[in-house]
Design a protein around this motif. Structure first.
Motif, PDB file in Angstrom:
ATOM      1  N   ILE A 186     -61.520  15.409   2.119  1.00  0.00           N
ATOM      2  CA  ILE A 186     -60.565  16.516   2.257  1.00  0.00           C
ATOM      3  C   ILE A 186     -59.705  16.640   1.003  1.00  0.00           C
ATOM      4  O   ILE A 186     -59.463  17.743   0.501  1.00  0.00           O
ATOM      5  N   LEU A 187     -59.242  15.511   0.469  1.00  0.00           N
ATOM      6  CA  LEU A 187     -58.451  15.535  -0.772  1.00  0.00           C
ATOM      7  C   LEU A 187     -59.265  16.063  -1.951  1.00  0.00           C
ATOM      8  O   LEU A 187     -58.742  16.799  -2.793  1.00  0.00           O
ATOM      9  N   LEU A 188     -60.536  15.703  -2.012  1.00  0.00           N
ATOM     10  CA  LEU A 188     -61.400  16.198  -3.081  1.00  0.00           C
ATOM     11  C   LEU A 188     -61.523  17.720  -3.009  1.00  0.00           C
ATOM     12  O   LEU A 188     -61.423  18.408  -4.034  1.00  0.00           O
ATOM     13  N   ILE A 189     -61.717  18.241  -1.816  1.00  0.00           N
ATOM     14  CA  ILE A 189     -61.808  19.695  -1.648  1.00  0.00           C
ATOM     15  C   ILE A 189     -60.496  20.360  -2.057  1.00  0.00           C
ATOM     16  O   ILE A 189     -60.486  21.374  -2.755  1.00  0.00           O
ATOM     17  N   HIS A 190     -59.367  19.769  -1.644  1.00  0.00           N
ATOM     18  CA  HIS A 190     -58.056  20.309  -2.013  1.00  0.00           C
ATOM     19  C   HIS A 190     -57.869  20.279  -3.529  1.00  0.00           C
ATOM     20  O   HIS A 190     -57.426  21.259  -4.146  1.00  0.00           O
ATOM     21  N   PHE A 191     -58.235  19.158  -4.162  1.00  0.00           N
ATOM     22  CA  PHE A 191     -58.132  19.032  -5.620  1.00  0.00           C
ATOM     23  C   PHE A 191     -58.974  20.091  -6.319  1.00  0.00           C
ATOM     24  O   PHE A 191     -58.501  20.767  -7.251  1.00  0.00           O
TER      25      PHE A 191
ATOM     26  N   MET B 103     -49.921  23.215  -6.747  1.00  0.00           N
ATOM     27  CA  MET B 103     -50.025  21.891  -7.337  1.00  0.00           C
ATOM     28  C   MET B 103     -49.138  20.892  -6.590  1.00  0.00           C
ATOM     29  O   MET B 103     -49.574  19.780  -6.281  1.00  0.00           O
ATOM     30  N   MET B 104     -47.913  21.296  -6.277  1.00  0.00           N
ATOM     31  CA  MET B 104     -47.003  20.414  -5.559  1.00  0.00           C
ATOM     32  C   MET B 104     -47.528  20.108  -4.156  1.00  0.00           C
ATOM     33  O   MET B 104     -47.379  18.984  -3.664  1.00  0.00           O
ATOM     34  N   ALA B 105     -48.150  21.083  -3.509  1.00  0.00           N
ATOM     35  CA  ALA B 105     -48.718  20.851  -2.185  1.00  0.00           C
ATOM     36  C   ALA B 105     -49.826  19.799  -2.273  1.00  0.00           C
ATOM     37  O   ALA B 105     -49.946  18.928  -1.394  1.00  0.00           O
ATOM     38  N   PHE B 106     -50.631  19.861  -3.329  1.00  0.00           N
ATOM     39  CA  PHE B 106     -51.674  18.846  -3.498  1.00  0.00           C
ATOM     40  C   PHE B 106     -51.060  17.467  -3.708  1.00  0.00           C
ATOM     41  O   PHE B 106     -51.508  16.486  -3.096  1.00  0.00           O
ATOM     42  N   TYR B 107     -50.034  17.355  -4.557  1.00  0.00           N
ATOM     43  CA  TYR B 107     -49.413  16.059  -4.817  1.00  0.00           C
ATOM     44  C   TYR B 107     -48.764  15.494  -3.552  1.00  0.00           C
ATOM     45  O   TYR B 107     -48.812  14.281  -3.312  1.00  0.00           O
TER      46      TYR B 107
ATOM     47  N   THR C  14     -52.737  27.434   2.361  1.00  0.00           N
ATOM     48  CA  THR C  14     -53.626  26.534   3.073  1.00  0.00           C
ATOM     49  C   THR C  14     -54.298  25.633   2.050  1.00  0.00           C
ATOM     50  O   THR C  14     -54.256  25.922   0.852  1.00  0.00           O
ATOM     51  N   PRO C  15     -54.934  24.569   2.474  1.00  0.00           N
ATOM     52  CA  PRO C  15     -55.630  23.709   1.514  1.00  0.00           C
ATOM     53  C   PRO C  15     -56.753  24.419   0.761  1.00  0.00           C
ATOM     54  O   PRO C  15     -57.142  24.015  -0.315  1.00  0.00           O
ATOM     55  N   VAL C  16     -57.280  25.490   1.316  1.00  0.00           N
ATOM     56  CA  VAL C  16     -58.384  26.179   0.658  1.00  0.00           C
ATOM     57  C   VAL C  16     -57.979  27.482   0.006  1.00  0.00           C
ATOM     58  O   VAL C  16     -58.819  28.200  -0.506  1.00  0.00           O
ATOM     59  N   GLY C  17     -56.720  27.820  -0.018  1.00  0.00           N
ATOM     60  CA  GLY C  17     -56.279  29.035  -0.686  1.00  0.00           C
ATOM     61  C   GLY C  17     -54.950  29.512  -0.156  1.00  0.00           C
ATOM     62  O   GLY C  17     -54.372  28.930   0.750  1.00  0.00           O
ATOM     63  N   SER C  18     -54.440  30.574  -0.747  1.00  0.00           N
ATOM     64  CA  SER C  18     -53.189  31.153  -0.301  1.00  0.00           C
ATOM     65  C   SER C  18     -53.253  32.658  -0.486  1.00  0.00           C
ATOM     66  O   SER C  18     -54.037  33.169  -1.280  1.00  0.00           O
TER      67      SER C  18
END
Length: 126
Positions: A90-95, A49-53, A15-19
């Motif tokens: 949302i991107l900032l939180i993901h980063f 990292m790839m999920a963020f990109y 997920t964007p906040v963890g796995s």
């Protein structure tokens, strides 16, 4: 998402906040388990990292298309900036989750703190 690794039988959820993973791997020697754990840890990190990109690429592409639509429609006032602000947060939180908090609050830090605590207990006689 199901993981097709031969050494893991279970489910991995990203997920964007963890796995996290639910399941178990096959047994092996201690050295093999440590090598497998290092590989899994590196693979998990690269996937995050790839999920963020991918998320970043999707956001930029979509926002550019929305900007073009905003310009073409010529509706009085701009609205695309509101979408950009929300998606940017949302991107900032993901980063932060992938690149900052992982090094501060991730599994590596937990392992290091456990080893330090065990060293204190063994060395201190407590």
């Amino acid at each position: 998402m199901f993981d097709n690794d031969e050494d893991f039988e279970g489910v991995e959820v990203n997920t964007p906040v963890g796995s996290f993973r639910a399941g178990r791997g096959r047994g092996g020697t201690r050295a093999e388990e440590e090598a497998d754990e290092d590989y899994r840890r590196a693979k998990r990190r690269v996937r995050r990292m790839m999920a963020f990109y991918r998320h970043l690429t999707t956001a930029v592409t979509t926002l550019l298309l929305l900007l073009v639509l905003d310009i073409i429609t010529g509706v009085e006032g701009w609205w695309v900036h509101w979408v950009a602000i929300v998606w940017g947060i949302i991107l900032l939180i993901h980063f932060l989750n992938v690149f900052v908090f992982e090094s501060l609050l991730g599994r590596e830090t937990e392992k290091r703190l456990i080893e330090r605590e065990l060293g204190k207990r063994q060395g201190g006689g407590v």
